[in-house]
Write a protein that holds these residues in place. Structure first.
Motif, PDB file in Angstrom:
ATOM      1  N   ALA A 196      48.726   8.295   6.577  1.00 50.36           N
ATOM      2  CA  ALA A 196      49.678   7.222   6.832  1.00 50.36           C
ATOM      3  C   ALA A 196      51.119   7.755   7.505  1.00 50.36           C
ATOM      4  CB  ALA A 196      50.088   6.351   5.841  1.00 50.36           C
ATOM      5  N   ALA A 197      51.779   8.738   7.113  1.00 51.03           N
ATOM      6  CA  ALA A 197      52.798   9.216   7.404  1.00 51.03           C
ATOM      7  C   ALA A 197      52.485   9.793   8.905  1.00 51.03           C
ATOM      8  CB  ALA A 197      53.498  10.209   6.546  1.00 51.03           C
ATOM      9  N   ARG A 198      51.462  10.381   9.001  1.00 52.34           N
ATOM     10  CA  ARG A 198      51.166  11.070  10.186  1.00 52.34           C
ATOM     11  C   ARG A 198      50.555  10.003  11.238  1.00 52.34           C
ATOM     12  NH1 ARG A 198      48.297  14.628   6.598  1.00 52.34           N
ATOM     13  NH2 ARG A 198      49.645  16.693   6.538  1.00 52.34           N
ATOM     14  N   PHE A 199      50.140   8.863  10.703  1.00 55.95           N
ATOM     15  CA  PHE A 199      49.754   7.870  11.884  1.00 55.95           C
ATOM     16  C   PHE A 199      50.970   7.488  12.483  1.00 55.95           C
ATOM     17  CE2 PHE A 199      49.099   3.512  13.183  1.00 55.95           C
ATOM     18  CZ  PHE A 199      47.921   3.520  13.777  1.00 55.95           C
ATOM     19  N   HIS A 203      52.065   7.282  16.271  1.00 52.43           N
ATOM     20  CA  HIS A 203      52.061   6.126  16.700  1.00 52.43           C
ATOM     21  C   HIS A 203      53.481   5.044  16.740  1.00 52.43           C
ATOM     22  CE1 HIS A 203      47.963   6.914  15.923  1.00 52.43           C
ATOM     23  NE2 HIS A 203      47.433   6.314  17.014  1.00 52.43           N
ATOM     24  N   GLN A 204      54.132   5.743  16.083  1.00 55.55           N
ATOM     25  CA  GLN A 204      55.668   5.127  15.933  1.00 55.55           C
ATOM     26  C   GLN A 204      55.611   3.554  15.315  1.00 55.55           C
ATOM     27  OE1 GLN A 204      58.750   6.453  16.440  1.00 55.55           O
ATOM     28  NE2 GLN A 204      57.417   8.187  16.297  1.00 55.55           N
ATOM     29  N   GLY A 205      54.567   3.370  14.234  1.00 54.80           N
ATOM     30  CA  GLY A 205      54.593   2.397  13.623  1.00 54.80           C
ATOM     31  C   GLY A 205      53.288   2.271  12.720  1.00 54.80           C
ATOM     32  N   PHE A 206      53.463   1.427  11.473  1.00 52.94           N
ATOM     33  CA  PHE A 206      52.079   1.187  10.751  1.00 52.94           C
ATOM     34  C   PHE A 206      51.202   0.082  11.345  1.00 52.94           C
ATOM     35  CE2 PHE A 206      55.075   2.907   7.940  1.00 52.94           C
ATOM     36  CZ  PHE A 206      54.800   4.098   7.469  1.00 52.94           C
ATOM     37  N   PRO A 207      49.891   0.252  11.271  1.00 53.76           N
ATOM     38  CA  PRO A 207      49.078  -1.045  11.708  1.00 53.76           C
ATOM     39  C   PRO A 207      49.204  -2.350  11.180  1.00 53.76           C
ATOM     40  CG  PRO A 207      47.613   0.888  11.279  1.00 53.76           C
ATOM     41  CD  PRO A 207      49.218   1.209  10.932  1.00 53.76           C
ATOM     42  N   ASN A 269      39.726   2.139   7.143  1.00 53.31           N
ATOM     43  CA  ASN A 269      39.456   1.754   8.588  1.00 53.31           C
ATOM     44  C   ASN A 269      40.608   2.085   9.550  1.00 53.31           C
ATOM     45  OD1 ASN A 269      36.960   0.436   7.898  1.00 53.31           O
ATOM     46  ND2 ASN A 269      37.794  -1.464   7.489  1.00 53.31           N
ATOM     47  N   ASP A 270      41.934   1.922   8.987  1.00 52.24           N
ATOM     48  CA  ASP A 270      43.015   2.038   9.915  1.00 52.24           C
ATOM     49  C   ASP A 270      43.529   3.362   9.851  1.00 52.24           C
ATOM     50  OD1 ASP A 270      42.913  -0.650  10.138  1.00 52.24           O
ATOM     51  OD2 ASP A 270      44.880  -1.177   9.043  1.00 52.24           O
ATOM     52  N   PHE A 271      43.403   3.978   8.747  1.00 53.89           N
ATOM     53  CA  PHE A 271      44.044   5.392   8.633  1.00 53.89           C
ATOM     54  C   PHE A 271      42.826   6.565   8.552  1.00 53.89           C
ATOM     55  CE2 PHE A 271      47.399   2.684   6.559  1.00 53.89           C
ATOM     56  CZ  PHE A 271      48.210   2.972   7.519  1.00 53.89           C
TER      57      PHE A 271
END
Length: 319
Positions: A196-199, A203-207, A269-271
């Motif tokens: 999640a941190a790498r995402f 992407h400069q944000g969490f889904p 699904n998101d990460f």
């Protein structure tokens, strides 16, 4: 990317440190006295000193029974401290990941809980952790709340290590059979949070702001204990018989959820990450503990094992 992690001696913090080797992530672990969740005045100085790109709050008061007698302390550590951390991270324009728990649910569902299910905590611990989620959401829009469950590892205090330690002292153990959840190996949880941190970095944000992340597969505490001792027996470790008992036979101050199974599909699904199957992870941890001869170190009094006192000490550990 530099990440400040609270709770430096807990299972999750130590697992994060082990998993963050390389990969462009630098972890800074912080705990008492430099960062004390009961002393908010310690937060700003360490944030200024470390200057992280993200904060993971992996610390909590996890003494579930003890908190029934000290609710103010529980809310101070599990709700007020995350609120202040979230406020300060918002002012610094950095995200915060708050680790939460399956205890935000009442355990009455017959299906695994999804993120849209309404919380209904039945304990001081669950209420304080839910308040922590809500405070982080309110104070810092750039946040992630991750609920997990039944965390175990070779580190710190957890159920797997308690069973092994108890089997060294007793030949017969009684373990609760009618409470179900997802045993979660701490390294799996750490891997998920780092994903999640790498995402966020890319992407400069969490889904989304709320996720469940727990081990794959449903189990009772009795089933976990049986798995622990079967592996231990095969490896020449401690052996004991396990007798199943129902919750009514084991009196505790805090009510445990009958079913706290979490559905982790949204996180996958998101990460793009899923935790491992709990029997495999339990077997691996037990094998390493026996091989390295560290059984009995850092164990805790488990409220589901009848050979130990009911009241666990407060710890700076996740969930």
């Amino acid at each position: 990317m530099k990440i400040l992690v609270t709770g430096m001696n807990g299972q999750l913090a130590r697992s994060l440190a082990a998993r963050a080797q390389g990969g462009g992530i630098e972890l800074v672990l912080a705990g008492r006295p430099e960062l004390d969740l009961e002393n908010p005045l310690t937060f700003a100085p360490i944030l200024k000193s470390v200057a992280p790109h993200m904060v993971i709050n992996a610390a909590a008061h996890t003494g579930v029974d003890q908190q029934e007698d000290e609710p103010q302390r529980a809310f101070r550590i599990n709700a007020e401290a995350p609120a202040e951390l979230a406020r300060l991270t918002r002012l610094a324009a950095i995200p915060i990941i708050q680790v939460s728990t399956d205890y935000v649910f009442d355990g009455k569902s017959s299906e695994p809980y999804v993120e849209s299910d309404g919380p209904n905590p039945q304990t001081v611990y669950g209420r304080s952790k839910l308040a922590g989620e809500q405070a982080v959401r309110s104070e810092n829009p750039d946040h992630l709340a991750v609920r997990t469950a039944w965390v175990f590892s070779r580190y710190g205090r957890n159920f797997v290590k308690t069973i092994l330690s108890a089997a060294q002292k007793r030949k017969r153990l009684q373990v609760v059979v009618d409470q179900f959840g997802n045993p979660t190996e701490a390294h799996d949880l750490a891997d998920g949070l780092l994903a999640a941190a790498r995402f966020w970095r890319d992407h400069q944000g969490f889904p989304q702001g709320l996720y469940h992340l727990a081990g794959q597969g449903r189990a009772s505490w009795y089933e976990v204990a049986r798995q622990v001792l079967e592996v231990s027996k095969a490896m020449g470790g401690p052996i004991a018989e396990v007798e199943p008992i129902v919750s009514d036979q084991w009196v505790a101050k805090a009510l445990r959820p009958a079913n706290s199974e979490l559905n982790s599909e949204r996180f996958a699904n998101d990460f793009g990450y899923s935790a491992g199957d709990w029997p495999d992870r339990v077997s691996c941890v037990v094998g390493n503990l026996i091989k390295d001869s560290v059984i009995g170190q850092d164990t805790q009094e488990a409220d589901r094992v009848s050979v130990a006192p009911q009241f666990s000490k407060p710890t700076d550990e996740a969930v």
